[in-house]
Structure formats: C-alpha cells, structure tokens
Design a protein around this motif. Structure first.
Motif, PDB file in Angstrom:
ATOM      1  N   TYR A 110       0.837  -1.200   0.000  1.00 13.61           N
ATOM      2  CA  TYR A 110       0.000   0.000   0.000  1.00 13.61           C
ATOM      3  C   TYR A 110       0.877   1.256   0.000  1.00 13.61           C
ATOM      4  CZ  TYR A 110      -3.791   3.207   1.102  1.00 13.61           C
ATOM      5  OH  TYR A 110      -4.704   4.245   1.048  1.00 13.61           O
ATOM      6  N   LYS A 111       1.909   1.233   0.816  1.00 10.25           N
ATOM      7  CA  LYS A 111       2.817   2.388   0.856  1.00 10.25           C
ATOM      8  C   LYS A 111       3.542   2.573  -0.470  1.00 10.25           C
ATOM      9  CE  LYS A 111       3.739   2.270   5.849  1.00 10.25           C
ATOM     10  NZ  LYS A 111       4.768   2.031   6.897  1.00 10.25           N
ATOM     11  N   GLU A 112       4.029   1.472  -1.028  1.00 10.47           N
ATOM     12  CA  GLU A 112       4.811   1.543  -2.264  1.00 10.47           C
ATOM     13  C   GLU A 112       3.954   1.953  -3.464  1.00 10.47           C
ATOM     14  OE1 GLU A 112       6.736  -2.162  -2.931  1.00 10.47           O
ATOM     15  OE2 GLU A 112       8.105  -1.967  -1.213  1.00 10.47           O
ATOM     16  N   LEU A 113       2.797   1.307  -3.611  1.00 10.31           N
ATOM     17  CA  LEU A 113       2.004   1.465  -4.833  1.00 10.31           C
ATOM     18  C   LEU A 113       1.012   2.621  -4.782  1.00 10.31           C
ATOM     19  CD1 LEU A 113       1.247  -2.320  -5.453  1.00 10.31           C
ATOM     20  CD2 LEU A 113       3.073  -0.941  -6.457  1.00 10.31           C
ATOM     21  N   VAL A 114       0.522   2.930  -3.582  1.00 10.51           N
ATOM     22  CA  VAL A 114      -0.511   3.971  -3.467  1.00 10.51           C
ATOM     23  C   VAL A 114       0.080   5.283  -2.952  1.00 10.51           C
ATOM     24  CG1 VAL A 114      -2.715   4.607  -2.415  1.00 10.51           C
ATOM     25  CG2 VAL A 114      -2.296   2.223  -3.101  1.00 10.51           C
ATOM     26  N   GLU A 115       0.723   5.207  -1.795  1.00  8.82           N
ATOM     27  CA  GLU A 115       1.189   6.435  -1.156  1.00  8.82           C
ATOM     28  C   GLU A 115       2.451   7.017  -1.802  1.00  8.82           C
ATOM     29  OE1 GLU A 115      -0.495   5.514   3.359  1.00  8.82           O
ATOM     30  OE2 GLU A 115       1.661   5.397   2.945  1.00  8.82           O
ATOM     31  N   HIS A 116       3.397   6.181  -2.196  1.00 12.65           N
ATOM     32  CA  HIS A 116       4.678   6.688  -2.705  1.00 12.65           C
ATOM     33  C   HIS A 116       4.701   6.865  -4.228  1.00 12.65           C
ATOM     34  CE1 HIS A 116       6.816   5.069   1.168  1.00 12.65           C
ATOM     35  NE2 HIS A 116       6.053   6.121   1.392  1.00 12.65           N
ATOM     36  N   SER A 117       4.421   5.798  -4.958  1.00 14.48           N
ATOM     37  CA  SER A 117       4.541   5.862  -6.425  1.00 14.48           C
ATOM     38  C   SER A 117       3.239   6.269  -7.113  1.00 14.48           C
ATOM     39  CB  SER A 117       4.986   4.502  -6.966  1.00 14.48           C
ATOM     40  OG  SER A 117       3.977   3.528  -6.766  1.00 14.48           O
ATOM     41  N   SER A 124      -4.590   3.544  -7.632  1.00  9.58           N
ATOM     42  CA  SER A 124      -5.356   4.363  -6.687  1.00  9.58           C
ATOM     43  C   SER A 124      -5.725   3.509  -5.478  1.00  9.58           C
ATOM     44  CB  SER A 124      -6.626   4.890  -7.353  1.00  9.58           C
ATOM     45  OG  SER A 124      -7.511   3.805  -7.641  1.00  9.58           O
ATOM     46  N   ALA A 125      -6.126   4.177  -4.405  1.00 11.18           N
ATOM     47  CA  ALA A 125      -6.520   3.444  -3.206  1.00 11.18           C
ATOM     48  C   ALA A 125      -7.714   2.529  -3.496  1.00 11.18           C
ATOM     49  CB  ALA A 125      -6.866   4.434  -2.086  1.00 11.18           C
ATOM     50  N   GLU A 126      -8.648   3.010  -4.322  1.00  9.44           N
ATOM     51  CA  GLU A 126      -9.832   2.211  -4.654  1.00  9.44           C
ATOM     52  C   GLU A 126      -9.443   0.973  -5.450  1.00  9.44           C
ATOM     53  OE1 GLU A 126     -13.935   1.489  -4.297  1.00  9.44           O
ATOM     54  OE2 GLU A 126     -12.550   2.844  -3.286  1.00  9.44           O
ATOM     55  N   GLU A 127      -8.543   1.140  -6.426  1.00 10.32           N
ATOM     56  CA  GLU A 127      -8.076  -0.008  -7.210  1.00 10.32           C
ATOM     57  C   GLU A 127      -7.360  -1.011  -6.306  1.00 10.32           C
ATOM     58  OE1 GLU A 127      -7.166   1.956 -11.592  1.00 10.32           O
ATOM     59  OE2 GLU A 127      -5.668   2.115  -9.980  1.00 10.32           O
ATOM     60  N   PHE A 128      -6.525  -0.519  -5.429  1.00 13.70           N
ATOM     61  CA  PHE A 128      -5.768  -1.371  -4.517  1.00 13.70           C
ATOM     62  C   PHE A 128      -6.706  -2.258  -3.702  1.00 13.70           C
ATOM     63  CE2 PHE A 128      -3.729  -2.457  -0.553  1.00 13.70           C
ATOM     64  CZ  PHE A 128      -2.414  -2.759  -0.897  1.00 13.70           C
TER      65      PHE A 128
END
Length: 206
Positions: A88-95, A99-103
């Motif tokens: 979550y940190k790598e794919l949503v928050e950092h890079s 999106s959070a919804e997709e995640f």
C-alpha cells in the motif's frame, strides 16, 4: 468492522468447520497472494459480466459505511505490515501506480473471500486434470501409431528380404526343375542355365 465484513467472517468460520483441510489450503493461497505484488497491480480479470456485477455489488455493499471501511482497511495494513502495508505504501502512497480504490478492490477480489478462492483453486485443479488427460491421450495415440509403424516396418523388411532371395526365380516352379540351386547368391542367368540343363538331361533319359 462493518456488517459486511462480519458476515464474511461468520461464513468463513462455518466453512472452516465444514471442510478444514480445503480451508487451510485456501488460507495458504490467500497468504501467498498477499505477498505477490501482482495482486495489487494487475487489473481484475472477471469471469464474465455477471461475475463483475456480483462482485462490485457485494463490494460496495460491504464498504458503504466509510468510517467502518477505513477502520477495516487500517486493520488489514496493521495485521499484515510486510505484505498489505508494504505494498500500500509503495504502490498507493509513494509511487501512485494504483489508486486506493483499485488497490482495495483487487485485494478484496483476490484475498477477501475464501469461498471465491476455493472455487478458483478447484477450477484450476480441474483444468490441470484436463490438460494431463489430453497429454496422456496424445502420448497414447503417438505410442499406438509408433507401434503400428514398427509392425508395418517389420513386415515390410521381412517382405523385402524374402523377395530379395527369390526375385531371380520366382517366375518358375522350382520343384519341377532338377539341379536348380536355390541360393540368394545365384543369378538369373545361372538359374536359367541350370533349368535348361536339367530339362535336356531329363529328355535324354530312356
């Protein structure tokens, strides 16, 4: 936890009691999926429009309460810091690759429903059985064809050997001609001369 998540947990407990072996297998699969980045990066490949509609309807119903949904997601991140929290940190928050919804949709589809995971494992098992059955059938057909070819080749070789031995005198009745030597090394000319000599000798006899 929202009512939707509570219902899912209750269904899971019931399933565990009914078939613990299968459920342990499903739990191991879910654990592996949590640690795979493709779980969060790869778009969902729905089995069809009905599968898509069914999933999205259940997903939005389960997450209709924003506050409870946020608590549930926070709990997942805290419970699985090395997988869910890390990605979550790598794919949503950092890079920002997803999106959070997709995640969370992808996580929920692939890891949030033990029943779905067990169905997928069963389907994969059936598919593997079909593949192996086709392979065995293919090998069996190839073996049969090879056996037929081998048998045909043996007959052909035997026929060639026989015709090779008899090709120089196959056109006449060997038993009626004395002094005619049946030999693979005999030539047609020698056999013809022997035949003539034998006939002449027989006619000269009283």
């Amino acid at each position: 936890v929202s009512s939707g998540h509570t219902s899912a947990s209750t269904a899971t407990i019931t399933m565990l009691r009914a078939n613990p072996v299968a459920c342990r297998r499903g739990s191991v699969e879910i654990k592996d999926r949590r640690g795979d980045v493709k779980t969060y990066l790869a778009p969902i490949l729905f089995a069809g429009s009905e599968d898509r509609e069914t999933f999205l309807a259940a997903y939005y119903k389960k997450n209709k309460n924003a506050r409870k949904t946020a608590l549930y997601r926070k709990k997942q991140i805290q419970k699985h810091p090395d997988t869910v929290g890390k990605f979550y940190k790598e794919l949503v928050e950092h890079s920002g690759k997803v999106s959070a919804e997709e995640f969370w949709q992808r996580y929920d589809y692939r890891c949030g429903d033990l029943t779905r995971v067990l169905r997928e494992l069963q389907a994969a098992k059936q598919h593997e059985k079909m593949v192996q059955k086709k392979k065995r059938q293919s090998h069996s057909d190839e073996g049969s064809s090879s056996a037929v070819r081998s048998k045909s080749e043996r007959y052909l070789q035997k026929y060639r050997q026989q015709t090779q031995k008899t090709k120089s005198f196959s056109w006449m009745n060997v038993k009626s001609v004395p002094n005619l030597t049946v030999s693979p090394k005999s030539t047609e000319k020698n056999n013809h001369n022997a035949m003539v000599a034998g006939i002449t000798k027989r006619e000269a006899s009283p």
